[in-house]
Design a protein around this motif. Sequence first.
Motif, short mmCIF file in Angstrom:
data_model
loop_
_atom_site.label_atom_id
_atom_site.label_comp_id
_atom_site.label_asym_id
_atom_site.label_seq_id
_atom_site.Cartn_x
_atom_site.Cartn_y
_atom_site.Cartn_z
N ALA A 194 0.82 -1.22 0.00
CA ALA A 194 0.00 0.00 0.00
C ALA A 194 0.85 1.26 0.00
CB ALA A 194 -0.94 0.00 1.20
N VAL A 195 2.12 1.16 0.32
CA VAL A 195 3.00 2.33 0.31
C VAL A 195 2.98 2.99 -1.06
CG1 VAL A 195 5.42 3.07 0.41
CG2 VAL A 195 4.50 1.56 2.18
N ALA A 196 2.99 2.20 -2.11
CA ALA A 196 3.00 2.74 -3.47
C ALA A 196 1.64 3.27 -3.90
CB ALA A 196 3.45 1.65 -4.44
N LEU A 197 0.59 2.98 -3.11
CA LEU A 197 -0.77 3.35 -3.49
C LEU A 197 -1.27 4.59 -2.77
CD1 LEU A 197 -2.29 -0.24 -3.58
CD2 LEU A 197 -1.36 1.09 -5.48
N GLY A 198 -0.52 5.07 -1.79
CA GLY A 198 -0.87 6.32 -1.14
C GLY A 198 -1.49 6.18 0.23
N THR A 199 -1.64 7.32 0.89
CA THR A 199 -2.09 7.36 2.28
C THR A 199 -3.49 6.80 2.46
OG1 THR A 199 -0.71 9.31 2.66
CG2 THR A 199 -2.46 8.87 4.26
N ASP A 200 -4.42 7.15 1.58
CA ASP A 200 -5.80 6.70 1.75
C ASP A 200 -5.90 5.18 1.72
OD1 ASP A 200 -6.65 9.31 1.96
OD2 ASP A 200 -7.32 9.46 -0.13
N VAL A 201 -5.20 4.56 0.79
CA VAL A 201 -5.25 3.10 0.69
C VAL A 201 -4.59 2.46 1.90
CG1 VAL A 201 -4.47 1.09 -0.63
CG2 VAL A 201 -5.31 3.12 -1.83
N LEU A 202 -3.45 2.97 2.31
CA LEU A 202 -2.78 2.41 3.48
C LEU A 202 -3.67 2.55 4.71
CD1 LEU A 202 -0.46 1.13 4.97
CD2 LEU A 202 0.62 3.39 5.12
N ARG A 203 -4.28 3.69 4.89
CA ARG A 203 -5.14 3.89 6.05
C ARG A 203 -6.31 2.91 6.04
NH1 ARG A 203 -6.07 8.84 5.36
NH2 ARG A 203 -4.45 9.66 6.73
N GLN A 204 -6.90 2.70 4.88
CA GLN A 204 -8.02 1.76 4.78
C GLN A 204 -7.58 0.35 5.15
OE1 GLN A 204 -9.48 2.20 0.78
NE2 GLN A 204 -10.33 4.25 1.13
N ARG A 205 -6.42 -0.05 4.66
CA ARG A 205 -5.95 -1.40 4.97
C ARG A 205 -5.58 -1.54 6.45
NH1 ARG A 205 -2.46 -3.26 -0.45
NH2 ARG A 205 -4.14 -2.78 -1.91
N LEU A 206 -5.06 -0.49 7.03
CA LEU A 206 -4.75 -0.55 8.47
C LEU A 206 -6.03 -0.65 9.29
CD1 LEU A 206 -1.99 2.21 8.57
CD2 LEU A 206 -1.64 -0.20 9.13
N LEU A 207 -7.01 0.15 8.96
CA LEU A 207 -8.26 0.16 9.74
C LEU A 207 -9.06 -1.12 9.56
CD1 LEU A 207 -9.39 3.87 9.19
CD2 LEU A 207 -8.35 2.86 11.24
N ALA A 208 -8.76 -1.90 8.53
CA ALA A 208 -9.45 -3.17 8.33
C ALA A 208 -8.94 -4.26 9.27
CB ALA A 208 -9.29 -3.63 6.88
N ILE A 209 -7.83 -4.00 9.95
CA ILE A 209 -7.27 -4.97 10.89
C ILE A 209 -7.95 -4.80 12.25
CG2 ILE A 209 -5.17 -5.76 12.06
CD1 ILE A 209 -3.57 -4.45 9.77
N PRO A 210 -8.63 -5.81 12.77
CA PRO A 210 -9.23 -5.69 14.10
C PRO A 210 -8.17 -5.33 15.14
CG PRO A 210 -10.06 -7.65 12.98
CD PRO A 210 -8.94 -7.11 12.13
N GLY A 211 -8.47 -4.31 15.92
CA GLY A 211 -7.53 -3.85 16.94
C GLY A 211 -6.72 -2.64 16.51
N VAL A 212 -6.84 -2.24 15.24
CA VAL A 212 -6.16 -1.04 14.74
C VAL A 212 -7.21 0.04 14.50
CG1 VAL A 212 -4.83 -0.02 12.84
CG2 VAL A 212 -4.25 -2.30 13.70
N GLY A 213 -7.06 1.15 15.20
CA GLY A 213 -8.00 2.26 15.07
C GLY A 213 -7.35 3.49 14.46
N PRO A 214 -8.08 4.61 14.46
CA PRO A 214 -7.57 5.84 13.84
C PRO A 214 -6.25 6.33 14.43
CG PRO A 214 -9.92 6.02 14.23
CD PRO A 214 -9.48 4.77 14.91
N TRP A 215 -6.08 6.19 15.75
CA TRP A 215 -4.83 6.66 16.37
C TRP A 215 -3.64 5.87 15.80
CZ3 TRP A 215 -0.84 4.43 19.06
CH2 TRP A 215 0.04 5.30 19.71
#
Length: 297
Positions: A194-215
């Motif tokens: 996701a690094v090559a795809l930009g911040t929005d994509v990386l953030r979406q993939r991070l938030l899809a992991i249970p236990g990972v929130g906005p902070w």
Amino acid sequence: MRTSRPIDLQRTMAPIGHGRSDPTFRMAADGVWRATRTPDGPGTIRLRTTAGDACAIEATAWGDGGPWLLERAAGLVGELDSLAGFDPTLHPVVDRLARSLGRLRLPRTERVLDALVPAILEQKVIGLEAKRSFAGLVRLAGEPAPGPAPLRLPPSPADLARIPTWDFHRIGVERKRADTIRRAASVASQLEAAVALGTDVLRQRLLAIPGVGPWTAAEVCRVALGDADAVSVGDYHLPNAVAWALAGEPRAGDDRMLELLAPFAPHRGRVVRLIESGAGGAPRRGPRLRTRPIAWH
């Protein structure tokens, strides 16, 4: 490497490390050292400023991942950090900080898991406790890094997935955070891609992991991608620090913090970094949080 502007190397790279006990990162008289796993293999890089010239930075690397690190050294030292659209004159405190900390830039590591694991460890505990746990995790499952410095590589995704719960418990990490780390390790390749795809994509993939929130997602994006707008909503101290610096208010919540930072978008994270680096914290009220034994969780 010659940068287009003077850079405060140590202050710029400070967010990449996790305390003086971090086995993967070291600031010393001979430069700033970082060990990591790259797509090409383990690597260590040392960066140092040439005496008397803050625009001349010497980069040396070791290991199979050394060339990969050298190719991205400019991002690592903040040379790719753009100030376009940033107007510090919108607030006198920000203007003063931008002037006094004019050599501070935002680094970009392009390594997601390196930032994600420490951020997960920092969830709901004080910084000192999280730093101890991270150092313990690297010593438990990392391995010696290439090069002359006594650094260690962060654990690989496969190693993280294999660590049993009792070993996490031994370094002060309860099951909830341990499970989140394992889940993150299981999708590490998608996160790094996701690094090559930009911040929005990386953030979406991070938030899809249970236990990972906005902070946690914000903490990762600001280091892995150098996101100048990332604000760590949900932080214990940050709203107070921002409100004190920008409005003289000793206490605030996330909504008030975001309101005060809104005029600086898309550089809200940069303003936060300036405040953290030079404005001082809000006046304390009540006792400090104390470290807790793992049985508390």
